[in-house]
Design a protein around this motif. Structure first.
Motif, PDB file in Angstrom:
ATOM      1  N   ALA A  98       0.845  -1.186   0.000  1.00  0.00           N
ATOM      2  CA  ALA A  98       0.000   0.000   0.000  1.00  0.00           C
ATOM      3  C   ALA A  98       0.884   1.240   0.000  1.00  0.00           C
ATOM      4  CB  ALA A  98      -0.922   0.012   1.214  1.00  0.00           C
ATOM      5  N   HIS A  99       0.319   2.347  -0.457  1.00  0.00           N
ATOM      6  CA  HIS A  99       1.027   3.631  -0.498  1.00  0.00           C
ATOM      7  C   HIS A  99       0.103   4.700   0.053  1.00  0.00           C
ATOM      8  CE1 HIS A  99       2.254   7.424  -2.576  1.00  0.00           C
ATOM      9  NE2 HIS A  99       3.437   7.005  -2.152  1.00  0.00           N
ATOM     10  N   PHE A 100       0.600   5.467   1.034  1.00  0.00           N
ATOM     11  CA  PHE A 100      -0.157   6.604   1.545  1.00  0.00           C
ATOM     12  C   PHE A 100       0.274   7.822   0.763  1.00  0.00           C
ATOM     13  CE2 PHE A 100      -0.925  10.188   4.409  1.00  0.00           C
ATOM     14  CZ  PHE A 100      -2.273  10.000   4.649  1.00  0.00           C
ATOM     15  N   ASP A 101      -0.667   8.469   0.086  1.00  0.00           N
ATOM     16  CA  ASP A 101      -0.346   9.585  -0.802  1.00  0.00           C
ATOM     17  C   ASP A 101      -0.599  10.953  -0.182  1.00  0.00           C
ATOM     18  OD1 ASP A 101      -3.103   9.788  -0.780  1.00  0.00           O
ATOM     19  OD2 ASP A 101      -3.356   9.221  -2.879  1.00  0.00           O
ATOM     20  N   GLY A 102      -0.750  10.998   1.138  1.00  0.00           N
ATOM     21  CA  GLY A 102      -1.044  12.258   1.816  1.00  0.00           C
ATOM     22  C   GLY A 102      -2.523  12.418   2.109  1.00  0.00           C
ATOM     23  N   ILE A 103      -3.350  11.612   1.457  1.00  0.00           N
ATOM     24  CA  ILE A 103      -4.800  11.671   1.654  1.00  0.00           C
ATOM     25  C   ILE A 103      -5.336  10.333   2.153  1.00  0.00           C
ATOM     26  CG2 ILE A 103      -7.029  12.037   0.519  1.00  0.00           C
ATOM     27  CD1 ILE A 103      -5.456  13.837  -1.489  1.00  0.00           C
ATOM     28  N   ALA A 104      -4.943   9.269   1.463  1.00  0.00           N
ATOM     29  CA  ALA A 104      -5.451   7.943   1.790  1.00  0.00           C
ATOM     30  C   ALA A 104      -4.454   6.877   1.357  1.00  0.00           C
ATOM     31  CB  ALA A 104      -6.791   7.703   1.088  1.00  0.00           C
ATOM     32  N   PHE A 105      -4.646   5.671   1.877  1.00  0.00           N
ATOM     33  CA  PHE A 105      -3.860   4.533   1.420  1.00  0.00           C
ATOM     34  C   PHE A 105      -4.479   3.980   0.155  1.00  0.00           C
ATOM     35  CE2 PHE A 105      -2.067   4.280   5.694  1.00  0.00           C
ATOM     36  CZ  PHE A 105      -0.761   3.934   5.405  1.00  0.00           C
ATOM     37  N   ARG A 106      -3.649   3.663  -0.814  1.00  0.00           N
ATOM     38  CA  ARG A 106      -4.046   2.954  -2.033  1.00  0.00           C
ATOM     39  C   ARG A 106      -3.319   1.622  -1.956  1.00  0.00           C
ATOM     40  NH1 ARG A 106      -7.486   6.872  -2.528  1.00  0.00           N
ATOM     41  NH2 ARG A 106      -6.641   8.849  -3.200  1.00  0.00           N
ATOM     42  N   SER A 107      -4.000   0.520  -2.272  1.00  0.00           N
ATOM     43  CA  SER A 107      -3.354  -0.772  -2.073  1.00  0.00           C
ATOM     44  C   SER A 107      -3.432  -1.678  -3.294  1.00  0.00           C
ATOM     45  CB  SER A 107      -3.975  -1.479  -0.873  1.00  0.00           C
ATOM     46  OG  SER A 107      -5.333  -1.754  -1.109  1.00  0.00           O
ATOM     47  N   LEU A 108      -2.465  -2.580  -3.344  1.00  0.00           N
ATOM     48  CA  LEU A 108      -2.455  -3.689  -4.288  1.00  0.00           C
ATOM     49  C   LEU A 108      -2.506  -4.943  -3.424  1.00  0.00           C
ATOM     50  CD1 LEU A 108       0.401  -2.667  -6.752  1.00  0.00           C
ATOM     51  CD2 LEU A 108      -2.018  -2.837  -7.283  1.00  0.00           C
ATOM     52  N   SER A 109      -3.679  -5.555  -3.342  1.00  0.00           N
ATOM     53  CA  SER A 109      -3.838  -6.722  -2.488  1.00  0.00           C
ATOM     54  C   SER A 109      -3.718  -7.995  -3.306  1.00  0.00           C
ATOM     55  CB  SER A 109      -5.191  -6.666  -1.776  1.00  0.00           C
ATOM     56  OG  SER A 109      -6.220  -6.758  -2.732  1.00  0.00           O
ATOM     57  N   ARG A 110      -3.734  -9.126  -2.633  1.00  0.00           N
ATOM     58  CA  ARG A 110      -3.595 -10.419  -3.294  1.00  0.00           C
ATOM     59  C   ARG A 110      -4.717 -10.662  -4.285  1.00  0.00           C
ATOM     60  NH1 ARG A 110      -4.041 -14.630   1.417  1.00  0.00           N
ATOM     61  NH2 ARG A 110      -2.729 -15.758  -0.033  1.00  0.00           N
ATOM     62  N   SER A 111      -5.869 -10.019  -4.111  1.00  0.00           N
ATOM     63  CA  SER A 111      -6.957 -10.208  -5.072  1.00  0.00           C
ATOM     64  C   SER A 111      -6.618  -9.573  -6.422  1.00  0.00           C
ATOM     65  CB  SER A 111      -8.268  -9.627  -4.530  1.00  0.00           C
ATOM     66  OG  SER A 111      -8.133  -8.240  -4.306  1.00  0.00           O
ATOM     67  N   ARG A 112      -5.693  -8.637  -6.429  1.00  0.00           N
ATOM     68  CA  ARG A 112      -5.292  -7.967  -7.675  1.00  0.00           C
ATOM     69  C   ARG A 112      -4.015  -8.558  -8.264  1.00  0.00           C
ATOM     70  NH1 ARG A 112      -4.381  -2.023  -8.796  1.00  0.00           N
ATOM     71  NH2 ARG A 112      -3.905  -2.085 -11.002  1.00  0.00           N
ATOM     72  N   THR A 113      -3.051  -8.814  -7.422  1.00  0.00           N
ATOM     73  CA  THR A 113      -1.800  -9.426  -7.870  1.00  0.00           C
ATOM     74  C   THR A 113      -1.202 -10.242  -6.735  1.00  0.00           C
ATOM     75  OG1 THR A 113       0.406  -9.045  -8.740  1.00  0.00           O
ATOM     76  CG2 THR A 113      -0.485  -7.322  -7.367  1.00  0.00           C
ATOM     77  N   ARG A 114      -0.966 -11.499  -6.972  1.00  0.00           N
ATOM     78  CA  ARG A 114      -0.464 -12.406  -5.931  1.00  0.00           C
ATOM     79  C   ARG A 114       1.051 -12.315  -5.753  1.00  0.00           C
ATOM     80  NH1 ARG A 114      -4.324 -15.665  -3.924  1.00  0.00           N
ATOM     81  NH2 ARG A 114      -2.786 -17.058  -3.002  1.00  0.00           N
ATOM     82  N   ILE A 115       1.746 -11.588  -6.607  1.00  0.00           N
ATOM     83  CA  ILE A 115       3.199 -11.539  -6.520  1.00  0.00           C
ATOM     84  C   ILE A 115       3.672 -10.946  -5.193  1.00  0.00           C
ATOM     85  CG2 ILE A 115       3.537  -9.292  -7.650  1.00  0.00           C
ATOM     86  CD1 ILE A 115       5.743 -12.401  -8.138  1.00  0.00           C
ATOM     87  N   PHE A 116       2.840 -10.097  -4.570  1.00  0.00           N
ATOM     88  CA  PHE A 116       3.248  -9.450  -3.332  1.00  0.00           C
ATOM     89  C   PHE A 116       2.820 -10.209  -2.078  1.00  0.00           C
ATOM     90  CE2 PHE A 116       3.009  -5.762  -6.303  1.00  0.00           C
ATOM     91  CZ  PHE A 116       4.372  -5.541  -6.370  1.00  0.00           C
ATOM     92  N   ASP A 117       2.308 -11.438  -2.231  1.00  0.00           N
ATOM     93  CA  ASP A 117       1.984 -12.255  -1.060  1.00  0.00           C
ATOM     94  C   ASP A 117       3.219 -12.443  -0.190  1.00  0.00           C
ATOM     95  OD1 ASP A 117      -0.674 -12.636  -1.459  1.00  0.00           O
ATOM     96  OD2 ASP A 117      -0.552 -14.794  -1.824  1.00  0.00           O
ATOM     97  N   LEU A 118       3.053 -12.259   1.091  1.00  0.00           N
ATOM     98  CA  LEU A 118       4.110 -12.450   2.076  1.00  0.00           C
ATOM     99  C   LEU A 118       5.391 -11.690   1.732  1.00  0.00           C
ATOM    100  CD1 LEU A 118       3.533 -16.189   2.896  1.00  0.00           C
ATOM    101  CD2 LEU A 118       2.875 -14.220   4.265  1.00  0.00           C
TER     102      LEU A 118
END
Length: 186
Positions: A121-141
């Motif tokens: 996830a990335h906080f852009d100064g307003i909110a967190f935007r995320s790339l979760s496992r439902s979108r891409t599994r490469i970032f699991d664990l």
């Protein structure tokens, strides 16, 4: 006692009785030398000028502490929100529960990047935007993150080291339709 090292060597620092034998989840040091420590099952403390100060109440989770580019302290915990501490102000910010617990962070001029159990996830100064496992599994664990001199981002995952261009990474976070090109090094 806790051991602290600086240019003069290693010295012991007394800890309050409630911290004696406590397990440290992680710690960070601020630009002014304060040490922020997350203790398992106890909460967040700050060591400033030789004095321990309790910042949060007891926590049953492994909370991760980080410092962003602006010097604010973050307490990242599994759940619907995280805590940002800037001076005396504490702000709860919604966080994607699907990501799980934080494992590493990267302070960035554009915000804070969080590597978690099941995504990033990335906080852009307003909110967190995320790339979760439902979108891409490469970032699991995922477990580590660094920014290279060419501004690419390298993330340690169980699949190997993922290298992604920062601009493409940020675009994928803000646009659900954007593809994320990356290089996997194993």
């Amino acid at each position: 006692k806790a051991l602290v090292t600086d240019v003069t060597g290693i010295k012991g620092i007394s800890v309050p009785p409630e911290l004696d034998g406590a397990h440290v989840v992680n710690l960070v040091v601020s630009d002014i030398g304060d040490i922020w420590v997350s203790f398992r099952g106890i909460g967040l403390y700050r060591l400033s000028k030789g004095e321990w100060v309790r910042i949060t109440p007891h926590s049953k989770t492994d909370d991760w502490v980080a410092i962003d580019h602006a010097g604010a302290v973050w307490l990242l915990r599994p759940g619907p929100s995280v805590l940002r501490i800037a001076g005396d102000e504490q702000t709860e910010i919604p966080f994607d529960v699907e990501l799980g617990g934080a494992r590493a962070t990267l302070a960035d001029p554009e915000g804070l990047i969080v590597v978690a159990d099941r995504g990033v996830a990335h906080f852009d100064g307003i909110a967190f935007r995320s790339l979760s496992r439902s979108r891409t599994r490469i970032f699991d664990l995922s477990f580590g993150i660094v920014r290279a001199p060419d501004e690419s981002i390298w993330i340690g995952t169980l699949a190997g080291i993922v290298r992604v261009q920062k601009d493409a990474f940020l675009k994928a976070l803000t646009n659900a339709e954007a593809s994320l090109d990356f290089q996997l090094l194993d």
